[in-house]
Design a protein around this motif. Structure first.
Motif, PDB file in Angstrom:
ATOM      1  N   MET A  31     -83.585   6.236  -3.675  1.00 44.55           N
ATOM      2  CA  MET A  31     -82.985   5.672  -2.461  1.00 44.55           C
ATOM      3  C   MET A  31     -83.559   4.284  -2.175  1.00 44.55           C
ATOM      4  O   MET A  31     -82.804   3.334  -1.883  1.00 44.55           O
ATOM      5  N   GLN A  32     -84.839   4.119  -2.327  1.00 47.69           N
ATOM      6  CA  GLN A  32     -85.458   2.818  -2.028  1.00 47.69           C
ATOM      7  C   GLN A  32     -85.016   1.742  -3.025  1.00 47.69           C
ATOM      8  O   GLN A  32     -84.802   0.592  -2.658  1.00 47.69           O
ATOM      9  N   LEU A  33     -84.805   2.145  -4.294  1.00 50.66           N
ATOM     10  CA  LEU A  33     -84.233   1.202  -5.271  1.00 50.66           C
ATOM     11  C   LEU A  33     -82.828   0.801  -4.835  1.00 50.66           C
ATOM     12  O   LEU A  33     -82.473  -0.385  -4.827  1.00 50.66           O
ATOM     13  N   VAL A  42     -71.239   7.233   2.539  1.00 51.90           N
ATOM     14  CA  VAL A  42     -72.214   8.306   2.318  1.00 51.90           C
ATOM     15  C   VAL A  42     -72.127   8.640   0.837  1.00 51.90           C
ATOM     16  O   VAL A  42     -71.123   9.213   0.382  1.00 51.90           O
ATOM     17  N   GLY A  43     -73.125   8.160   0.089  1.00 52.57           N
ATOM     18  CA  GLY A  43     -73.165   8.450  -1.346  1.00 52.57           C
ATOM     19  C   GLY A  43     -74.085   9.625  -1.612  1.00 52.57           C
ATOM     20  O   GLY A  43     -74.625  10.250  -0.701  1.00 52.57           O
ATOM     21  N   GLY A  44     -74.244   9.925  -2.909  1.00 56.22           N
ATOM     22  CA  GLY A  44     -75.217  10.937  -3.294  1.00 56.22           C
ATOM     23  C   GLY A  44     -74.825  12.360  -2.983  1.00 56.22           C
ATOM     24  O   GLY A  44     -75.624  13.287  -3.116  1.00 56.22           O
ATOM     25  N   LEU A  45     -73.565  12.561  -2.562  1.00 56.33           N
ATOM     26  CA  LEU A  45     -73.068  13.929  -2.332  1.00 56.33           C
ATOM     27  C   LEU A  45     -71.915  14.204  -3.283  1.00 56.33           C
ATOM     28  O   LEU A  45     -71.497  13.333  -4.038  1.00 56.33           O
ATOM     29  N   ILE A  53     -74.022   1.726   0.729  1.00 56.98           N
ATOM     30  CA  ILE A  53     -73.953   3.148   0.339  1.00 56.98           C
ATOM     31  C   ILE A  53     -75.248   3.845   0.704  1.00 56.98           C
ATOM     32  O   ILE A  53     -76.310   3.547   0.141  1.00 56.98           O
ATOM     33  N   GLN A  54     -75.168   4.763   1.647  1.00 54.56           N
ATOM     34  CA  GLN A  54     -76.335   5.545   2.063  1.00 54.56           C
ATOM     35  C   GLN A  54     -76.705   6.527   0.957  1.00 54.56           C
ATOM     36  O   GLN A  54     -75.839   7.176   0.372  1.00 54.56           O
ATOM     37  N   GLN A  55     -77.993   6.608   0.669  1.00 55.00           N
ATOM     38  CA  GLN A  55     -78.487   7.593  -0.265  1.00 55.00           C
ATOM     39  C   GLN A  55     -79.562   8.427   0.432  1.00 55.00           C
ATOM     40  O   GLN A  55     -79.759   8.297   1.641  1.00 55.00           O
ATOM     41  N   GLY A  56     -80.246   9.300  -0.318  1.00 54.50           N
ATOM     42  CA  GLY A  56     -81.304  10.105   0.290  1.00 54.50           C
ATOM     43  C   GLY A  56     -81.170  11.593   0.030  1.00 54.50           C
ATOM     44  O   GLY A  56     -81.852  12.412   0.664  1.00 54.50           O
ATOM     45  N   GLY A  57     -80.266  11.961  -0.898  1.00 54.63           N
ATOM     46  CA  GLY A  57     -80.126  13.375  -1.239  1.00 54.63           C
ATOM     47  C   GLY A  57     -79.729  14.182  -0.019  1.00 54.63           C
ATOM     48  O   GLY A  57     -78.904  13.730   0.790  1.00 54.63           O
ATOM     49  N   LEU A  58     -80.328  15.364   0.131  1.00 48.14           N
ATOM     50  CA  LEU A  58     -80.038  16.227   1.276  1.00 48.14           C
ATOM     51  C   LEU A  58     -81.126  16.100   2.340  1.00 48.14           C
ATOM     52  O   LEU A  58     -81.151  16.866   3.309  1.00 48.14           O
ATOM     53  N   ALA A 100     -81.799   8.991   7.135  1.00 43.41           N
ATOM     54  CA  ALA A 100     -81.977   8.118   8.311  1.00 43.41           C
ATOM     55  C   ALA A 100     -82.620   6.794   7.898  1.00 43.41           C
ATOM     56  O   ALA A 100     -82.211   5.715   8.354  1.00 43.41           O
ATOM     57  N   GLU A 101     -83.597   6.872   6.984  1.00 50.96           N
ATOM     58  CA  GLU A 101     -84.274   5.656   6.497  1.00 50.96           C
ATOM     59  C   GLU A 101     -83.270   4.750   5.766  1.00 50.96           C
ATOM     60  O   GLU A 101     -83.243   3.533   5.966  1.00 50.96           O
ATOM     61  N   SER A 102     -82.416   5.372   4.966  1.00 55.14           N
ATOM     62  CA  SER A 102     -81.402   4.601   4.230  1.00 55.14           C
ATOM     63  C   SER A 102     -80.405   3.965   5.190  1.00 55.14           C
ATOM     64  O   SER A 102     -80.045   2.784   5.051  1.00 55.14           O
ATOM     65  N   ALA A 103     -79.970   4.733   6.188  1.00 51.84           N
ATOM     66  CA  ALA A 103     -79.003   4.207   7.166  1.00 51.84           C
ATOM     67  C   ALA A 103     -79.583   3.017   7.924  1.00 51.84           C
ATOM     68  O   ALA A 103     -78.909   2.004   8.132  1.00 51.84           O
ATOM     69  N   GLN A 104     -80.869   3.113   8.283  1.00 52.42           N
ATOM     70  CA  GLN A 104     -81.520   2.012   9.012  1.00 52.42           C
ATOM     71  C   GLN A 104     -81.627   0.775   8.122  1.00 52.42           C
ATOM     72  O   GLN A 104     -81.349  -0.353   8.557  1.00 52.42           O
ATOM     73  N   ALA A 105     -81.997   0.998   6.859  1.00 53.67           N
ATOM     74  CA  ALA A 105     -82.130  -0.135   5.931  1.00 53.67           C
ATOM     75  C   ALA A 105     -80.795  -0.842   5.753  1.00 53.67           C
ATOM     76  O   ALA A 105     -80.717  -2.074   5.779  1.00 53.67           O
ATOM     77  N   LEU A 106     -79.723  -0.077   5.614  1.00 50.03           N
ATOM     78  CA  LEU A 106     -78.386  -0.669   5.420  1.00 50.03           C
ATOM     79  C   LEU A 106     -77.931  -1.377   6.690  1.00 50.03           C
ATOM     80  O   LEU A 106     -77.384  -2.488   6.641  1.00 50.03           O
ATOM     81  N   THR A 107     -78.173  -0.768   7.844  1.00 52.51           N
ATOM     82  CA  THR A 107     -77.781  -1.373   9.121  1.00 52.51           C
ATOM     83  C   THR A 107     -78.520  -2.686   9.344  1.00 52.51           C
ATOM     84  O   THR A 107     -77.943  -3.677   9.799  1.00 52.51           O
ATOM     85  N   ASP A 108     -79.797  -2.709   8.955  1.00 59.02           N
ATOM     86  CA  ASP A 108     -80.591  -3.951   9.094  1.00 59.02           C
ATOM     87  C   ASP A 108     -80.023  -5.073   8.216  1.00 59.02           C
ATOM     88  O   ASP A 108     -80.040  -6.247   8.595  1.00 59.02           O
TER      89      ASP A 108
END
Ligand SMILES: CCCSCc1cc(N)cc2c(=O)[nH]c(N)nc12
Ligand SMILES: [Zn+2]
Length: 377
Positions: A167-169, A219-222, A192-197, A203-211
């Motif tokens: 996700m961080q990559l 919503v990726g990764g599903l 594209i939000q990642q972070g598995g389940l 939430a961390e991915s969503a914040q990073a993308l929003t920033d």
């Protein structure tokens, strides 16, 4: 749908009902009614369909694939011929995926580094690389209206460390995608939000993308084998942390009941190869569930596939005919069932748009499940 001419990309939310929303995405190439289902046109074609037939089913937007088109016929050739819209004779909006997901699922000899992914073509073994910058360049050459960030989608199940690292990559690649995309009025870039389940990673991915700031958020990764219950459990928290005023796109979903559950949880856009792929294998989606035309019980059945459907397959042919052309392996089977399935999916989307606008999504959803429970298809 009459498109309001515009030179900008904008999302107008018209109504909400619980977490479900309905609205319109305005693009210079036309409006996209949401919630929207997007047929997949992987190699510049929705298999077994003419573009005008796809439009007749009610689709406002198609999907294309960076991975497939970069390998064949190449993005440079498509650009030289006037871009993907002209090339495939589709004048409406096109969303293109960024290629990383398909590299990991299709290509050979893949090597993933911070820079990007190098790989060998599954078609002819030629060597290629994709990076956020190259993916943005390819999607610009194609003329895509909605461009997807270059991301990495980890296969599930995976341990938390693997999911966090991946996700961080993807978030660093999202920033590079944003920087490479530049300022292109009328064209959109979706993160594209990642972070598995994992709720905290989502939430961390969503914040990073929003920033970073995007025109829409996927919503990726599903839809990577986790199952419907786990997917819905993830959506219960993953959509709510995405910006409320931008479109939310759930990638790679899904069966009709997956789609209804995703809209219920705040998703605006979905795509899946299922209606076209299953149509070619004789499976038809109807209000009462799946009809498998391979089954011999249809051999003498004069009834249409679905009495309530107005598509060409249900208006002009019997189940007996569809069963016959399936057994004879005639091309018309894939044409008719793909058309029916895409028509059914678009009818489903219109039903949800109307129900949300009228504030009766709960009743509509109850009816959707009740009718399917009746069986006798
Ligand atoms: C044309 C196909 C579009 S959806 C492909 C897809 C499907 C699924 N299930 C997940 C992802 C993902 O996490 N990232 C990206 N870029 N794509 C994904
Ligand atoms: Zn039909």
């Amino acid at each position: 749908m009459t498109a309001t001419p515009t030179d900008r990309f904008a999302f107008d939310l018209h109504a909400t009902d619980g977490m479900a929303r309905t609205g319109v995405i305005h693009t210079p190439r036309g409006d996209i009614r949401t919630p929207a289902f997007m047929p997949v046109g992987t190699a510049a074609t929705v298999k077994a369909m003419l573009p005008e037939s796809v439009a007749a089913t009610g689709a406002d937007i198609l999907l294309g694939n960076t991975y497939h088109l970069m390998l064949r016929p190449t993005a440079e050739r498509i650009a030289h011929l006037g871009g993907l819209h002209r090339f495939m004779n589709w004048s409406g909006p096109i969303l293109t995926d960024s290629g990383g997901f398909q590299v990991m699922s299709l290509a050979d000899l893949r090597k993933l580094t911070e820079a990007g992914v190098s790989f060998k073509s599954h078609i002819d073994g030629s060597k290629h690389m994709l990076s956020p910058e190259r993916s943005m360049e390819i999607q610009k050459l194609l003329g895509s209206d909605i461009v997807m960030c270059f991301d990495e989608c980890p296969a599930l199940p995976a341990d938390r460390d693997r999911i966090a690292t991946s996700m961080q990559l993807s978030m660093r690649w999202a920033q590079r995608s944003r920087d490479a995309f530049g300022d292109r009025p009328g064209h959109a870039l979706f993160g594209i939000q990642q972070g598995g389940l994992e709720q905290d990673f989502r939430a961390e991915s969503a914040q990073a993308l929003t920033d970073i700031g995007f025109d829409g958020y996927a919503v990726g990764g599903l839809a990577v084998g986790e199952g419907q219950e786990a997917m819905f459990g993830c959506l219960d928290h993953a959509t709510g942390v995405l910006p409320v005023d931008k479109p939310r796109y759930l990638m790679g979903v899904g069966k009709p009941d997956d789609i209804v559950g995703a809209v219920k949880r705040g998703i605006d856009m979905m795509d899946c190869v299922l209606p076209s792929r299953s149509g070619r294998t004789g499976q038809a989606f109807t209000r009462r569930g799946v009809v498998n035309l391979k089954n011999a019980r249809h051999a003498d059945d004069p009834r249409p596939l679905d009495e309530g459907c107005t598509c060409p397959a249900c208006s002009n042919y019997s189940r007996a005919y569809l069963h016959h052309v399936f057994r004879a392996q005639e091309m018309i089977l894939g044409m008719l069932l793909t058309w029916h399935n895409l028509h059914y999916y678009q009818t489903l989307m219109q039903g949800m748009r109307d129900a949300i606008a009228a504030g009766r999504f709960v009743a509509w959803e109850a009816d959707f499940h009740a009718v399917r429970a009746q069986g006798d298809i």
